[in-house]
Each structure stands twice: as structure tokens, then as C-alpha cells.
Design a protein around this motif. Structure first.
Motif, PDB file in Angstrom:
ATOM      1  N   GLY A 183       6.571 -15.622  14.711  1.00 28.17           N
ATOM      2  CA  GLY A 183       7.244 -15.334  13.457  1.00 28.17           C
ATOM      3  C   GLY A 183       8.029 -14.037  13.543  1.00 28.17           C
ATOM      4  O   GLY A 183       8.159 -13.422  14.609  1.00 28.17           O
ATOM      5  N   THR A 184       8.566 -13.613  12.409  1.00 26.71           N
ATOM      6  CA  THR A 184       9.356 -12.383  12.357  1.00 26.71           C
ATOM      7  C   THR A 184       8.432 -11.177  12.274  1.00 26.71           C
ATOM      8  O   THR A 184       7.470 -11.178  11.509  1.00 26.71           O
ATOM      9  CB  THR A 184      10.276 -12.400  11.129  1.00 26.71           C
ATOM     10  N   LEU A 185       8.718 -10.171  13.074  1.00 20.35           N
ATOM     11  CA  LEU A 185       7.935  -8.939  12.992  1.00 20.35           C
ATOM     12  C   LEU A 185       8.823  -7.806  12.516  1.00 20.35           C
ATOM     13  O   LEU A 185      10.022  -7.766  12.798  1.00 20.35           O
ATOM     14  CB  LEU A 185       7.273  -8.610  14.332  1.00 20.35           C
ATOM     15  N   ARG A 186       8.211  -6.920  11.750  1.00 19.52           N
ATOM     16  CA  ARG A 186       8.927  -5.766  11.192  1.00 19.52           C
ATOM     17  C   ARG A 186       8.376  -4.493  11.808  1.00 19.52           C
ATOM     18  O   ARG A 186       7.159  -4.299  11.859  1.00 19.52           O
ATOM     19  CB  ARG A 186       8.787  -5.719   9.675  1.00 19.52           C
TER      20      ARG A 186
ATOM     21  N   GLU B 160      -7.650 -10.347   9.968  1.00 20.88           N
ATOM     22  CA  GLU B 160      -7.050 -11.607   9.560  1.00 20.88           C
ATOM     23  C   GLU B 160      -5.689 -11.417   8.916  1.00 20.88           C
ATOM     24  O   GLU B 160      -4.874 -12.357   8.853  1.00 20.88           O
ATOM     25  CB  GLU B 160      -7.984 -12.352   8.609  1.00 20.88           C
ATOM     26  N   ARG B 161      -5.385 -10.202   8.455  1.00 14.67           N
ATOM     27  CA  ARG B 161      -4.080  -9.936   7.871  1.00 14.67           C
ATOM     28  C   ARG B 161      -2.972  -9.958   8.915  1.00 14.67           C
ATOM     29  O   ARG B 161      -1.781  -9.968   8.575  1.00 14.67           O
ATOM     30  CB  ARG B 161      -4.097  -8.593   7.135  1.00 14.67           C
ATOM     31  N   LEU B 162      -3.335  -9.987  10.199  1.00 15.50           N
ATOM     32  CA  LEU B 162      -2.344 -10.126  11.255  1.00 15.50           C
ATOM     33  C   LEU B 162      -1.982 -11.580  11.523  1.00 15.50           C
ATOM     34  O   LEU B 162      -1.198 -11.877  12.424  1.00 15.50           O
ATOM     35  CB  LEU B 162      -2.857  -9.463  12.539  1.00 15.50           C
ATOM     36  N   GLY B 163      -2.538 -12.482  10.732  1.00 14.77           N
ATOM     37  CA  GLY B 163      -2.143 -13.884  10.817  1.00 14.77           C
ATOM     38  C   GLY B 163      -2.356 -14.476  12.196  1.00 14.77           C
ATOM     39  O   GLY B 163      -3.448 -14.403  12.771  1.00 14.77           O
ATOM     40  N   GLU B 164      -1.298 -15.056  12.750  1.00 10.53           N
ATOM     41  CA  GLU B 164      -1.399 -15.746  14.029  1.00 10.53           C
ATOM     42  C   GLU B 164      -1.572 -14.802  15.203  1.00 10.53           C
ATOM     43  O   GLU B 164      -1.798 -15.252  16.321  1.00 10.53           O
ATOM     44  CB  GLU B 164      -0.182 -16.641  14.246  1.00 10.53           C
ATOM     45  N   TRP B 165      -1.476 -13.514  14.963  1.00 10.09           N
ATOM     46  CA  TRP B 165      -1.773 -12.553  16.032  1.00 10.09           C
ATOM     47  C   TRP B 165      -3.276 -12.275  16.152  1.00 10.09           C
ATOM     48  O   TRP B 165      -3.704 -11.675  17.135  1.00 10.09           O
ATOM     49  CB  TRP B 165      -1.061 -11.233  15.754  1.00 10.09           C
ATOM     50  N   GLN B 166      -4.043 -12.671  15.168  1.00 10.89           N
ATOM     51  CA  GLN B 166      -5.470 -12.369  15.222  1.00 10.89           C
ATOM     52  C   GLN B 166      -6.086 -13.011  16.465  1.00 10.89           C
ATOM     53  O   GLN B 166      -5.896 -14.188  16.734  1.00 10.89           O
ATOM     54  CB  GLN B 166      -6.183 -12.885  13.976  1.00 10.89           C
TER      55      GLN B 166
ATOM     56  N   GLU C 237       4.289  -5.051  11.741  1.00 11.85           N
ATOM     57  CA  GLU C 237       3.706  -6.082  10.888  1.00 11.85           C
ATOM     58  C   GLU C 237       4.310  -7.448  11.211  1.00 11.85           C
ATOM     59  O   GLU C 237       5.512  -7.545  11.473  1.00 11.85           O
ATOM     60  CB  GLU C 237       3.957  -5.762   9.415  1.00 11.85           C
ATOM     61  N   LEU C 238       3.487  -8.479  11.180  1.00  8.62           N
ATOM     62  CA  LEU C 238       3.956  -9.845  11.319  1.00  8.62           C
ATOM     63  C   LEU C 238       4.207 -10.397   9.935  1.00  8.62           C
ATOM     64  O   LEU C 238       3.302 -10.471   9.093  1.00  8.62           O
ATOM     65  CB  LEU C 238       2.920 -10.690  12.060  1.00  8.62           C
TER      66      LEU C 238
END
Length: 381
Positions: A36-39, A309-315, A378-379
Motif C-alpha cells: 500500500g501507500t506509505l507516508r 496491529e496498527r501497522l496493518g499488513e506490515w505486522q 506510516e502505512l
């Protein structure tokens, strides 16, 4: 999916709303990735060769600068003046103020731990570990807990990272001072991971305790220049990354008493283009092969497991900085095996020295430049 137990992670779980807030008008950019998009947002700029980042339970952060300064970053992104009270730091070439670490049970062990290059008597230096109390904007009660013996560096390969183990001990990863044969000598601290009690004493179950030909502090040996280390959030095993020479950067999972090969076993060559004089091959009997190896060196430094878990698919992924290739490396894991690699932030032209997960679940990076930055990653989706 990885889960990090809160009893072992005060800094990550006790205050989930804490975050470092970017200053008004902070630079922010977005980049594509496989997930996904990362900032990327700049929190602090103007740091001189920042080396390590550590979060305090109240949401503030400590940043070490290699020339020998330690700074506080407020939750509003404000940078303090250099803290007073540090011991004298040997800040030459690769030497300086290095890692900074806050114990996970800080409320019971309210010390700040740090490593630095310490001068010897002959113009050389070695890595030292110390701790101190943070009181206001000053370090008080500094105690030097460990000194690398002998001091052999003329300016290279100090390591080092500090990792707190669950049993109350700590690991310190040490470089071989660019003195290759020392990594195989058990009467020297060069090229070792050492394990200590938090007061600097030696745990009685260290692998070489009682061996008259080896130093009691040694946990593992045959390392070159480790600059990233962390505990795996599920297995709780120590993971270490280390610089190879020209090629052969590695990830290892140091086991007690094990030999990780340098300089007898390496996937790299000398910077001159010649073979390493002592090398006997990529894998040598009696030494442990790397768990993961880069044939072309990215210049690895820093290490953080993404557990929130707030890192989503990076977790569940592992993140490592790259100095030479100026990237952030994302590694997907299958147990203790790396199953996939992605390179992030290429093209920014920034050497990434340290990677940490913050109490707000975001990843934070330090860039190794004279005008270094603290970045928040951030993702978004």
C-alpha cells in the motif's frame, strides 16, 4: 500474525495513544509499496549523524548523535539542547556515541543504557557500555558497566546494539575493531555478542563461564560489525544483523557458545577486490552459516520487528536500515526464515541508521547525515 505480549513491552503497550507530533509545516511525502501507500513525515531535522533512537514511557524519545551528544525529543517534536552528564566519548571516524536503550520495565529499572567509543591509552579505542539516571535534561550517576578489552580500534567497527532479554540480562553486540583475527579469539571481546546482568556482572549460565581460556562475558563469537539487533516477538530469540566486507552482510540468530565464522567464513571479499586472507569459504565446518545473507552489501544498520496491529499488513515483518544503498529493507518472515524482501524509500538519498517502532505503532527512522533527520513512517492503506 505476530503478537507482542504487553507484560514484556511497556513502551509499546502501556501508552498506545502517545506519538511524536510533526511540527507545523513538516515535510511529508508518500511512496508506493507492495502493501500500500506509505507516508514519510519529518519530525526533527538538523541532527548531526544521529545513531540511535529510544522511546521513554511518557512518549518522549532519546536520540544519540555520533559526535557525543544525547538529545530529548518531546511529543510535540521539539528537540532539546544536548543533555549534560555524558562520559567522554571518542568521536573519531566510526567511533562516537552509539546505541541508546530504555529497559522494557523502566518503572522498575529507571536507568538509561548506552554504548559509546571509549579512548584507550595508546590512541586506540573500544566499545563501552554505561547506564545513567535521566533527571530533567541531565544524566546523573553514570556507571560504566562494561569495557571492551583490549582497546584495539583506530576508528573502525565498534558495533554496537543493546538488547534487553526477558530474563533480566542484556546483550551487547560488539565489532571486531577492524582487527579480523580477534573475532575468533575467546580471550578478547572483539567480534562478540556479550551477555551481562544489568549491573554489568556476568550471568552464571553464560556459555564460557568456568573456561580459563575464554572471557566469561562472551555469548557468541565470529561476528564482524553488528549494528542491528532485536528480540523476535514470538520466539524471544536474539536476532542480529552485521556488516560484511564487500558483500556478505548477514542476519544471525546468535546461540550460546556458537561461532559465526568471521573471518574464516564469509560471502564477501576485501574492499580492495582481493579475497579475505583468512577466509576458507562461504561456509566452514565448525561455524554457523548466516540465517540470511546479502551477496551485495546494503550496509545494514538498525532492526525492528513490526508488532503493532496498527501497522496493518506490515505486522509481523522485519525492518532494517540500509546505509550503502540508502533504503529501508522490509523482510517477510516464515518463522525464523526470511521468505520475501522489499526495498523501500529508494531515491530519497538518505542513509538509514536506525529503525524503531514507536508507542503509537508507527515506524521511526534516523538518517545518518550531517543534517540528519528523525522520520515517521506510516502505512496508509
Amino acid at each position: 500474525m505476530l503478537r507482542f505480549p504487553c507484560a514484556l513491552a511497556l513502551l509499546l503497550c502501556a501508552a498506545p495513544s502517545l506519538a511524536l507530533t510533526p511540527p507545523e509545516g513538516a515535510d511529508s511525502s508518500e511512496y508506493p509499496s507492495e502493501r500500500g501507500t506509505l507516508r514519510v513525515t519529518s519530525i526533527v531535522e538538523g541532527l548531526e549523524r544521529p545513531w540511535a533512537l529510544a522511546f521513554l514511557p511518557d512518549g518522549r524519545a532519546l536520540v544519540s548523535e555520533k559526535p557525543g551528544r544525547l538529545r530529548l525529543v518531546s511529543d510535540a517534536g521539539e528537540l532539546s539542547a544536548p543533555l549534560e552528564g555524558l562520559p567522554e566519548v571518542w568521536a573519531q571516524r566510526q567511533g562516537g556515541l552509539l546505541d541508546i536503550a530504555v529497559p522494557p520495565d523502566f518503572e522498575h529499572d529507571p536507568w538509561i543504557y548506552f554504548t559509546y567509543a571509549e579512548a584507550g591509552d595508546d590512541g586506540r579505542a573500544g566499545t563501552a557500555l554505561a547506564r545513567a539516571r535521566l533527571e530533567g535534561e541531565r544524566l546523573n550517576g553514570v556507571e560504566v558497566l562494561f569495557r571492551q578489552a583490549d582497546k584495539l580500534s583506530t576508528g573502525n567497527h565498534f558495533g554496537s546494539r543493546i538488547v534487553f532479554a526477558d530474563d533480566g540480562t542484556l546483550f551487547v553486540a560488539l565489532g571486531e575493531n577492524n582487527q579480523r583475527p580477534t573475532a575468533q579469539r575467546l580471550d578478547l571481546h572483539q567480534g562478540k555478542v556479550v551477555r551481562l546482568n544489568r549491573d554489568g556482572s556476568v550471568p552464571t549460565d553464560n556459555p564460557f563461564v568456568g573456561d580459563d581460556d575464554a572471557l566469561d562475558e562472551i555469548w557468541s563469537y565470529g561476528h564482524r560489525n553488528p549494528q542491528g539487533a532485536a528480540l523476535h516477538p514470538d520466539s524471544r530469540a536474539l536476532w542480529v544483523n552485521e556488516h560484511g566486507p564487500r558483500g556478505g552482510d548477514e542476519i544471525n540468530l546468535p546461540q550460546p557458545g556458537a561461532n559465526y565464522g568471521w573471518p574464516l567464513a564469509t560471502h564477501g571479499i576485501d574492499y580492495s577486490g582481493q579475497s579475505i586472507a583468512e577466509a576458507q569459504g562461504a561456509e566452514v565446518e565448525g561455524t554457523e552459516p548466516p540465517d540470511y545473507v546479502w551477496e551485495i552489501s546494503p550496509g545494514v544498520s538498525g532492526m525492528a520487528f513490526a508488532t503493532d496491529e496498527r501497522l496493518g499488513e506490515w505486522q509481523g515483518d522485519l525492518f532494517i536500515g540500509a546505509l550503502a544503498t540508502e533504503e529501508l529493507i522490509r523482510l517477510e518472515l516464515d518463522g525464523d526464515r526470511v521468505s520475501h524482501e522489499e526495498r523501500l524509500l529508494a531515491g530519497r538519498g538518505e542513509r538509514i541508521r536506525d529503525v524503531r517502532q514507536g508507542p503509537d505503532g508507527a515506524l521511526y527512522l534516523l538518517t545518518d547525515h550531517d543534517d540528519g533527520k528523525l522520520l515517521k513512517l506510516e502505512l496508509l492503506d
